[in-house]
Design an enzyme around this catalytic site. Sequence first.
Site, PDB file in Angstrom:
ATOM      1  N   GLY A 239       3.043 -10.002 -16.725  1.00  9.79           N
ATOM      2  CA  GLY A 239       1.947  -9.957 -16.122  1.00  9.79           C
ATOM      3  C   GLY A 239       1.171 -11.123 -16.325  1.00  9.79           C
ATOM      4  O   GLY A 239      -0.044 -11.392 -15.608  1.00  9.79           O
ATOM      5  N   GLU A 273       8.204  -9.172 -20.691  1.00  8.33           N
ATOM      6  CA  GLU A 273       8.714  -8.970 -19.339  1.00  8.33           C
ATOM      7  C   GLU A 273       8.057 -10.112 -18.309  1.00  8.33           C
ATOM      8  O   GLU A 273       7.786  -9.581 -17.201  1.00  8.33           O
ATOM      9  CB  GLU A 273       8.811  -7.680 -18.930  1.00  8.33           C
ATOM     10  CG  GLU A 273       9.121  -6.686 -20.133  1.00  8.33           C
ATOM     11  CD  GLU A 273       8.957  -5.260 -19.644  1.00  8.33           C
ATOM     12  OE1 GLU A 273       8.110  -5.032 -18.387  1.00  8.33           O
ATOM     13  OE2 GLU A 273       9.449  -4.158 -20.037  1.00  8.33           O
ATOM     14  N   GLY A 275       7.733 -12.574 -15.299  1.00  4.61           N
ATOM     15  CA  GLY A 275       8.361 -12.590 -13.983  1.00  4.61           C
ATOM     16  C   GLY A 275       7.733 -13.962 -13.328  1.00  4.61           C
ATOM     17  O   GLY A 275       8.270 -14.913 -13.432  1.00  4.61           O
ATOM     18  N   ARG A 276       6.787 -13.502 -12.848  1.00  2.00           N
ATOM     19  CA  ARG A 276       5.970 -14.588 -12.036  1.00  2.00           C
ATOM     20  C   ARG A 276       5.655 -15.868 -12.723  1.00  2.00           C
ATOM     21  O   ARG A 276       5.980 -16.938 -12.337  1.00  2.00           O
ATOM     22  CB  ARG A 276       4.538 -14.225 -11.953  1.00  2.00           C
ATOM     23  CG  ARG A 276       3.730 -15.021 -10.715  1.00  2.00           C
ATOM     24  CD  ARG A 276       2.216 -14.226 -10.563  1.00  2.00           C
ATOM     25  NE  ARG A 276       2.222 -13.071 -10.711  1.00  2.00           N
ATOM     26  CZ  ARG A 276       2.275 -12.644  -9.085  1.00  2.00           C
ATOM     27  NH1 ARG A 276       2.053 -13.299  -8.129  1.00  2.00           N
ATOM     28  NH2 ARG A 276       2.206 -11.241  -9.031  1.00  2.00           N
ATOM     29  N   CYS A 343       4.745 -11.297  15.452  1.00  2.00           N
ATOM     30  CA  CYS A 343       3.832 -10.248  16.548  1.00  2.00           C
ATOM     31  C   CYS A 343       2.916  -9.353  15.526  1.00  2.00           C
ATOM     32  O   CYS A 343       2.976  -8.138  15.746  1.00  2.00           O
ATOM     33  CB  CYS A 343       4.599  -9.487  17.584  1.00  2.00           C
ATOM     34  SG  CYS A 343       5.719 -10.660  18.391  1.00  2.00           S
ATOM     35  N   TYR A 372       8.082 -13.517  -5.854  1.00  3.32           N
ATOM     36  CA  TYR A 372       7.765 -12.375  -4.913  1.00  3.32           C
ATOM     37  C   TYR A 372       7.866 -13.181  -3.660  1.00  3.32           C
ATOM     38  O   TYR A 372       6.807 -12.685  -2.784  1.00  3.32           O
ATOM     39  CB  TYR A 372       6.284 -11.834  -5.363  1.00  3.32           C
ATOM     40  CG  TYR A 372       6.201 -11.109  -6.857  1.00  3.32           C
ATOM     41  CD1 TYR A 372       7.052  -9.928  -7.088  1.00  3.32           C
ATOM     42  CD2 TYR A 372       5.798 -11.822  -7.877  1.00  3.32           C
ATOM     43  CE1 TYR A 372       7.163  -9.349  -8.317  1.00  3.32           C
ATOM     44  CE2 TYR A 372       5.702 -11.224  -9.190  1.00  3.32           C
ATOM     45  CZ  TYR A 372       6.503  -9.995  -9.145  1.00  3.32           C
ATOM     46  OH  TYR A 372       6.521  -9.455 -10.737  1.00  3.32           O
TER      47      TYR A 372
HETATM   48  C1  LIG Z   1       6.500  -6.437 -12.042  1.00  3.93           C
HETATM   49  C2  LIG Z   1       6.692  -6.159 -13.490  1.00  3.93           C
HETATM   50  C3  LIG Z   1       6.832  -7.051 -14.338  1.00  3.93           C
HETATM   51  C4  LIG Z   1       6.522  -8.459 -14.175  1.00  3.93           C
HETATM   52  O1  LIG Z   1       5.515  -8.713 -13.990  1.00  3.93           O
HETATM   53  P1  LIG Z   1       4.848 -10.384 -13.560  1.00  3.93           P
HETATM   54  O2  LIG Z   1       3.467 -10.357 -13.281  1.00  3.93           O
HETATM   55  O3  LIG Z   1       5.955 -10.974 -12.512  1.00  3.93           O
HETATM   56  O4  LIG Z   1       5.173 -11.089 -14.789  1.00  3.93           O
HETATM   57  C5  LIG Z   1       7.168  -6.653 -15.781  1.00  3.93           C
HETATM   58  N1  LIG Z   1       7.491  -5.304 -16.212  1.00  3.93           N
HETATM   59  C6  LIG Z   1       7.241  -4.340 -15.212  1.00  3.93           C
HETATM   60  C7  LIG Z   1       7.670  -3.155 -15.669  1.00  3.93           C
HETATM   61  C8  LIG Z   1       6.799  -4.907 -13.954  1.00  3.93           C
HETATM   62  O5  LIG Z   1       7.082  -3.821 -13.331  1.00  3.93           O
END
Ligand SMILES: *Cc1c(COP(=O)(O)O)cnc(C)c1O
Length: 415
Positions: A239, A273, A275-276, A343, A372
Amino acid sequence: MDLVEYRDGVLHCEGVFLLKLAKRVKTPCYVYSASALTQNFQAFDTAMAQVPHLVCFAVKANANLSVLKLLAELGAGADVVSGGELFKALKAGIPASKIIYSGVGKTKEEIAYALKAGILMFNVESEAELHAICSQAKRLKKRAPISFRVNPDVDPQTHPYISTGLKKNKFGLPVEKAMELYEQAALWPEVELKGIDCHIGSQLTSLQPFLDAIDRLLFMLKRLHEKGISLQYVDVGGGLGIRYKDETPPTPQAYGAAICEKLASTGLTVIIEPGRAICGNAGGLLTKVIYVKDTGEKRFYIVDAAMNDLIRPSLYQAYHEIVPVRLPKTKKLVSANVVGPICESGDFLAKDRELPNLKAGDLLLVKSAGAYGFTMSSNYNARPRAAEVLIKDDGFQVVRKRETYSRLIQDERMA
Ligand SMILES: *Cc1c(COP(=O)(O)O)cnc(C)c1O
């Protein structure tokens, strides 16, 4: 580090001129920088060095096999939310022992697949899911490693579609329910209680919600300990936000330091965890102007990338910086909407954006599109999905070829 810079008036990434790349690969195409991905992953890994830890990349942010392989080689684990993501993570060389499985709707087939693969643990999000996991474990004569995903009820102060840690969200278990399930499941031979987990939302730009959530987990850990339940892992989710425009999110260093400070004394292995924050700013979307359309009211740059390629502006009103690949001769800017060919009036990449005077054929880079972006793309309007390119060692490789028309119909039958 910025993903790209101008050299001789042309955007350039790690020894590769994007003009040349676009000529070869065509547009729209996603470009990812291996060195940016590496730096971002290592920033998290280093920031957590004071405690036993595991950085599990959230595969839903970017599931390209080459991206996953690169992260696997750096020692990353994975956070997956579907059987398909588990399949891709394993294919890319991420060991099952470093994979955790989150998500509210794991099917029994997916659970069985993950049990057979031998993943590190399931993050369990409901009582019904716990029972489903137990029955699959029994059937397969395995012990299921689990954590409960707790909903700490903290407001992450982010877009409502990407906030997950509030009571009203579908994610996780309320604290008291989780406590109850820990006590029950502690007595069951088919599960192994491994940890505790939360994930409160995405694109968070301050540390406080993370710290509040961790405090709730610490309080639960204490209560569990008093009941004789001890765990090995504490997973604080992902997150951490990135800068799209003018946000000032904490650095991975500051984020890691704050987490370690809170959790070091538990002696538990800490899982994060992200991601972004690993891949978002390590990628961009290259697109070409097809037409310039002036309606009197408004200028439109109609480009060859659309909401099916990058849905974030349409879905979340997300801002992505857009820059010309070739620096314009004059500094003069005009206000324009950058829109795709789809469209739908919701099909835009930017609105009322100050951009140079462009003409058909000019190239643009949509920045911060490494997370994403491709993973949320679709074939809407029967548009083949874009190519993906990895820039590495002063060169580039197409790591997913552009879809073809024949691929669009390959799985369909005319009945
Ligand atoms: C989407 C998600 C993440 C990653 O979130 P980011 O904002 O991309 O870091 C981590 N853990 C869980 C369970 C998620 O659903």
